[in-house]
Scaffold this motif. Structure first.
Motif, short mmCIF file in Angstrom:
data_model
loop_
_atom_site.label_atom_id
_atom_site.label_comp_id
_atom_site.label_asym_id
_atom_site.label_seq_id
_atom_site.Cartn_x
_atom_site.Cartn_y
_atom_site.Cartn_z
N ILE A 342 0.84 -1.20 0.00
CA ILE A 342 0.00 0.00 0.00
C ILE A 342 0.88 1.25 0.00
N ARG A 343 1.95 1.23 0.79
CA ARG A 343 2.86 2.39 0.82
C ARG A 343 3.51 2.59 -0.54
N TYR A 344 3.90 1.49 -1.19
CA TYR A 344 4.50 1.62 -2.51
C TYR A 344 3.53 2.27 -3.49
N TYR A 345 2.30 1.78 -3.47
CA TYR A 345 1.31 2.30 -4.43
C TYR A 345 1.04 3.79 -4.21
N LEU A 346 0.92 4.20 -2.93
CA LEU A 346 0.54 5.58 -2.63
C LEU A 346 1.73 6.53 -2.54
N ALA A 347 2.86 6.06 -2.03
CA ALA A 347 4.00 6.95 -1.77
C ALA A 347 5.07 6.91 -2.85
N GLU A 348 5.12 5.86 -3.66
CA GLU A 348 6.13 5.77 -4.70
C GLU A 348 5.51 5.79 -6.10
N LEU A 349 4.71 4.80 -6.40
CA LEU A 349 4.12 4.74 -7.73
C LEU A 349 3.26 5.97 -8.01
N ASN A 350 2.53 6.43 -7.00
CA ASN A 350 1.68 7.62 -7.16
C ASN A 350 2.06 8.72 -6.18
#
Length: 398
Positions: A342-350
């Motif tokens: 979830i952190r990757y999706y919200l903080a990195e990818l987006n």
């Protein structure tokens, strides 16, 4: 002795907890800083989604609206037919999907009214949300990361084609196309939002705002946009933002201040409900609490936890109940570990777009990395010894 249901509210209304938060919350809704210079200088009518003056007649007015989130997506198509001209100031495009708005006719009405149908539909939605969150929190990151990359790329490409089909002007359609995934910000469903930009009296402005003036809005290119009324649909501070918690508003034992703790340690709470240092206190809408359900469902879920703890406190003849620090710390480490995708999706990818799903500390504390049914079960079955129960109040250190 405390009765679990009735006295739960009394515990929650303790001095400096409930009254102060409600006062500050109401003040924040009506007087929140919109983050734009000169916000108080506008000489015309100011409208806010939370404090709308329905007596003000929009007919024939020049109106500007700042923001394109969930509130604006409802306001824009509603007032566009009334005003002489509507200027929409957009910082970030919003995903606006078609709304299934079928007519509930004589065949469907008795079907929906049949016993068990509505609970079954609600249960089906919860199952889908449960599966999605379980997948995000349990799947190996080496698998979920490329899947999320491909999911966003495919959705963005498909949505851009949809916008070009709905919005007639190619330039406006391009401005309305997001460059982020559909789950990175709160998406909307509407059959009127995108269509509103086909009206001759609606214009989309993406030039950044320099300041609000007495006459209207000035953008960074120097253009002046005069208005009779200005709608500030600029969003809110939510429970996942550390800035929401005001110093001195929620205090506990031994000088514990929730605002300071969250600012220094990040938002966290055992089962989204209890914080060590705040005895006899439970948060109904706390860190990592949303599990894909509706508001009422997770309010009931967190209150079930509090009621169970209060009931056990009564059974033991205690007057003080506090989650153990080591239990709370272990729980938070598990939550952080399961939030990796979830952190990757919200903080990195987006990470390039603002969203209340990611707070100012870069954490995704809005979402609980667990399915709805798992979370509900844990609030009803948590080990009672995860709390410390005292029959006499602990000595307060000076």
């Amino acid at each position: 002795e405390l009765s679990p249901r009735a006295d739960f509210l009394e515990w929650f209304k303790a001095p400096r907890v409930f009254p102060e938060r409600i006062r500050s919350f109401k003040k924040a809704l009506k007087e929140a800083d919109v983050g734009i210079a000169g916000a108080d200088s506008f000489g015309g009518k100011v409208q806010r989604p939370t404090d709308w003056d329905h007596s003000y007649d929009m007919a024939g007015r020049r109106v500007g609206i700042i923001g394109t989130g969930a509130s604006a997506a409802q306001i824009i198509p509603t007032i566009a037919p009334q005003v002489s001209h509507l200027s929409v100031f957009q910082r970030t495009p919003v995903w606006s999907l078609p709304k299934p708005d079928l007519e509930i006719g004589p065949i469907l009405r008795p079907l929906y009214a049949a016993p068990g149908v509505q609970p079954a539909l609600n249960g089906a939605v919860l199952v889908v949300a449960d599966l999605l969150l379980r997948t995000l929190s349990r799947a190996p990151f080496r698998w979920s990361r490329p899947a999320m990359d491909r999911f966003d790329a495919a959705c963005i490409a498909a949505y851009r084609r949809y916008i070009r089909w709905v919005v007639k002007d190619p330039s406006t359609a391009a401005k309305l196309a997001p460059d982020f995934g559909p789950l990175a910000k709160r998406p909307t469903i509407s059959n009127g939002y995108l269509q509103a930009y086909n009206r001759d009296n609606v214009s989309l402005i993406t030039e950044p705002i320099e300041r609000i003036t007495e006459a209207g809005v000035r953008t960074r290119d120097g253009a002046e946009h005069p208005f009779d009324a200005l709608v500030l649909a600029t969003g809110y501070e939510v429970f996942s933002d550390p800035e929401t918690y005001l110093p001195g508003a929620i205090v506990g034992s031994n000088g514990f201040d929730l605002a300071k703790y969250y600012a220094e340690q990040g938002l966290q709470a055992y089962e989204s409900v209890a914080v060590h240092g705040l005895p006899n206190r439970w948060t109904l809408c706390g860190p990592y609490s949303w599990t894909g359900s509706g508001w009422h469902a997770f309010m009931e879920m967190t209150s079930d936890h509090a009621v169970r703890a209060i009931t056990e406190t009564n059974r033991r003849g205690a007057i003080r109940c506090e989650v153990r620090k080591e239990i709370a710390d272990t729980y938070h480490r598990t939550v952080r570990q399961r939030s990796e995708a979830i952190r990757y999706y919200l903080a990195e990818l987006n990470g390039h777009i603002p969203t209340y799903y990611r707070n100012s500390q870069g954490d995704s504390t809005y979402l609980r990395p667990a399915g709805f049914f798992e979370a509900r079960r844990s609030t009803r079955k948590f080990p009672l010894d995860d709390y410390v129960y005292e029959k006499q109040p602990a000595e307060v250190l000076a």
